[in-house]
Design a protein around this motif. Structure first.
Motif, short mmCIF file in Angstrom:
data_model
loop_
_atom_site.label_atom_id
_atom_site.label_comp_id
_atom_site.label_asym_id
_atom_site.label_seq_id
_atom_site.Cartn_x
_atom_site.Cartn_y
_atom_site.Cartn_z
N ASN A 110 -19.31 31.75 96.17
CA ASN A 110 -19.18 30.54 95.35
C ASN A 110 -20.30 30.41 94.32
O ASN A 110 -20.08 29.96 93.20
CB ASN A 110 -19.19 29.30 96.24
N LEU A 111 -21.50 30.82 94.71
CA LEU A 111 -22.65 30.67 93.81
C LEU A 111 -22.56 31.58 92.59
O LEU A 111 -23.30 31.39 91.62
CB LEU A 111 -23.95 30.96 94.59
N LYS A 112 -21.65 32.54 92.60
CA LYS A 112 -21.44 33.39 91.43
C LYS A 112 -20.91 32.58 90.24
O LYS A 112 -20.94 33.06 89.10
CB LYS A 112 -20.46 34.52 91.76
N ILE A 113 -20.45 31.38 90.51
CA ILE A 113 -19.95 30.54 89.43
C ILE A 113 -21.04 30.22 88.41
O ILE A 113 -20.76 29.95 87.25
CB ILE A 113 -19.32 29.23 90.00
N TYR A 114 -22.31 30.29 88.85
CA TYR A 114 -23.43 30.03 87.95
C TYR A 114 -23.67 31.18 86.98
O TYR A 114 -24.45 31.04 86.03
CB TYR A 114 -24.70 29.76 88.76
N PHE A 115 -23.01 32.32 87.19
CA PHE A 115 -23.16 33.46 86.29
C PHE A 115 -22.04 33.52 85.26
O PHE A 115 -21.93 34.50 84.52
CB PHE A 115 -23.20 34.76 87.11
N GLY A 116 -21.21 32.50 85.22
CA GLY A 116 -20.19 32.42 84.19
C GLY A 116 -18.79 32.74 84.67
O GLY A 116 -18.58 33.29 85.75
N ALA A 117 -17.83 32.39 83.81
CA ALA A 117 -16.41 32.55 84.15
C ALA A 117 -16.03 34.00 84.38
O ALA A 117 -15.27 34.31 85.30
CB ALA A 117 -15.55 31.93 83.05
N LEU A 118 -16.53 34.90 83.54
CA LEU A 118 -16.15 36.31 83.64
C LEU A 118 -16.53 36.89 84.99
O LEU A 118 -15.70 37.52 85.67
CB LEU A 118 -16.80 37.12 82.52
N GLY A 147 -22.89 19.37 84.37
CA GLY A 147 -22.59 20.10 83.15
C GLY A 147 -23.20 21.48 83.08
O GLY A 147 -23.00 22.19 82.09
N VAL A 148 -23.93 21.90 84.11
CA VAL A 148 -24.49 23.25 84.14
C VAL A 148 -23.36 24.27 84.19
O VAL A 148 -23.41 25.34 83.58
CB VAL A 148 -25.45 23.43 85.33
N VAL A 149 -22.33 23.93 84.97
CA VAL A 149 -21.11 24.74 85.04
C VAL A 149 -20.02 23.98 84.32
O VAL A 149 -19.72 22.84 84.67
CB VAL A 149 -20.69 24.99 86.51
N SER A 150 -19.46 24.57 83.30
CA SER A 150 -18.46 23.84 82.49
C SER A 150 -17.46 24.80 81.90
O SER A 150 -17.66 26.02 81.92
CB SER A 150 -19.15 23.03 81.40
N LEU A 189 -22.88 22.58 98.23
CA LEU A 189 -22.97 21.41 97.35
C LEU A 189 -23.40 21.79 95.94
O LEU A 189 -23.15 21.04 94.98
CB LEU A 189 -23.95 20.38 97.92
N ALA A 190 -24.02 22.96 95.79
CA ALA A 190 -24.49 23.39 94.47
C ALA A 190 -23.36 23.53 93.46
O ALA A 190 -23.56 23.36 92.26
CB ALA A 190 -25.25 24.71 94.60
N VAL A 191 -22.17 23.85 93.95
CA VAL A 191 -21.03 24.06 93.03
C VAL A 191 -20.57 22.73 92.41
O VAL A 191 -20.53 22.62 91.18
CB VAL A 191 -19.87 24.79 93.74
N PRO A 192 -20.20 21.71 93.22
CA PRO A 192 -19.81 20.45 92.58
C PRO A 192 -20.93 19.81 91.78
O PRO A 192 -20.69 19.19 90.74
CB PRO A 192 -19.38 19.56 93.76
N VAL A 244 -13.66 24.19 88.19
CA VAL A 244 -14.19 23.18 87.27
C VAL A 244 -13.25 21.98 87.21
O VAL A 244 -13.70 20.83 87.20
CB VAL A 244 -14.40 23.78 85.86
N ASP A 245 -11.94 22.23 87.18
CA ASP A 245 -10.97 21.13 87.16
C ASP A 245 -11.11 20.24 88.39
O ASP A 245 -11.11 19.01 88.30
CB ASP A 245 -9.54 21.69 87.12
N THR A 246 -11.22 20.88 89.57
CA THR A 246 -11.32 20.12 90.82
C THR A 246 -12.54 19.22 90.84
O THR A 246 -12.46 18.04 91.19
CB THR A 246 -11.36 21.08 92.02
#
Length: 223
Positions: free
Chosen positions: A34-42, A220-223, A211-214, A150-152
């Motif tokens: 899940n924390l890979k989300i901080y490295f971007g969508a790709l 706005g860090v992840v958008s 909790l870091a993901v939501p 991101v939608d959720t």
């Protein structure tokens, strides 16, 4: 022999402990993914795709992922059934309530049953939200897990459901890990403090990690 072991209290506690540890290992791996989300969508989407192709070319597409899913379903069912049957057995053993509550019973211990129910309901919601998309907000996009996440977490109810579930996970692990160690014979007077400390650390790290993901989406860090 298997039936004899399952019918015994020790056998049910052992099944509950082993299945709980299997789910704990999955939670650690799931949190790191899940924390890979901080490295971007790709990178996040590539990771989600890799989950479906892992094991290739030895295994076909999604075979390894389905093996993981089946193991998890078996672990969840075994954990829930053994917990329920142990609870019923405990109630039958003492049909009248204790006059005094156990002084050492902590908050996590007293809420293990409700925590389990919350987690079971959350698993169903989580699958319908981010796997099948049936209850997803904003239009579920197949093959685009980054946008779906991101939608959720762009909705207030998505955040509330997830945060409540993650807090329940933390409390469940805090008590369950130490309890599993006792059941499997790992605990002792000299190790109890270390095991309880490890349980607290695991619960805290997993809670913060999930909790870091939501939080990332809300800030706005992840958008």
């Amino acid at each position: 022999m298997a039936r004899t072991v399952w019918d015994s209290t020790v056998g049910k506690k052992t099944v509950m402990a082993v299945s709980g540890l299997i789910m704990l290992l999955y939670l650690v791996a799931h949190m790191l993914g899940n924390l890979k989300i901080y490295f971007g969508a790709l990178e996040f989407n590539e990771y989600a795709h890799w989950l479906r192709t892992m094991g290739e070319p030895l295994l076909h597409y999604e075979w390894a992922l389905w093996v993981v899913r089946v193991v998890l379903v078996v672990a969840v069912v075994a954990h829930a059934v053994s917990a329920y049957q142990l609870s019923r057995r405990d109630i039958k053993a003492r049909p009248s309530k204790y006059v005094h509550k156990k002084a050492r019973a902590g908050y996590a211990t007293r809420t293990m049953r409700w925590g389990g129910i919350i987690l079971a309901l959350f698993i169903v919601w989580h699958i319908l939200d981010l796997t099948t998309g049936h209850v997803h907000s904003g239009g579920f996009e197949e093959g685009k897990p980054y946008q779906n996440v991101v939608d959720t977490f762009s909705t207030w109810y998505g955040n509330v459901v997830y945060i409540v579930a993650v807090l329940a996970v933390g409390l469940h692990i805090r008590h369950g890990f130490w309890s599993a160690a006792q059941t499997l014979g790992v605990g002792s007077r000299t190790r109890d403090r270390a095991l309880k400390g490890l349980a607290n650390v695991l619960a805290l790290l997993l809670t913060i990690g999930f909790l870091a993901v939501p939080v990332g989406v809300m800030t706005g860090v992840v958008s």
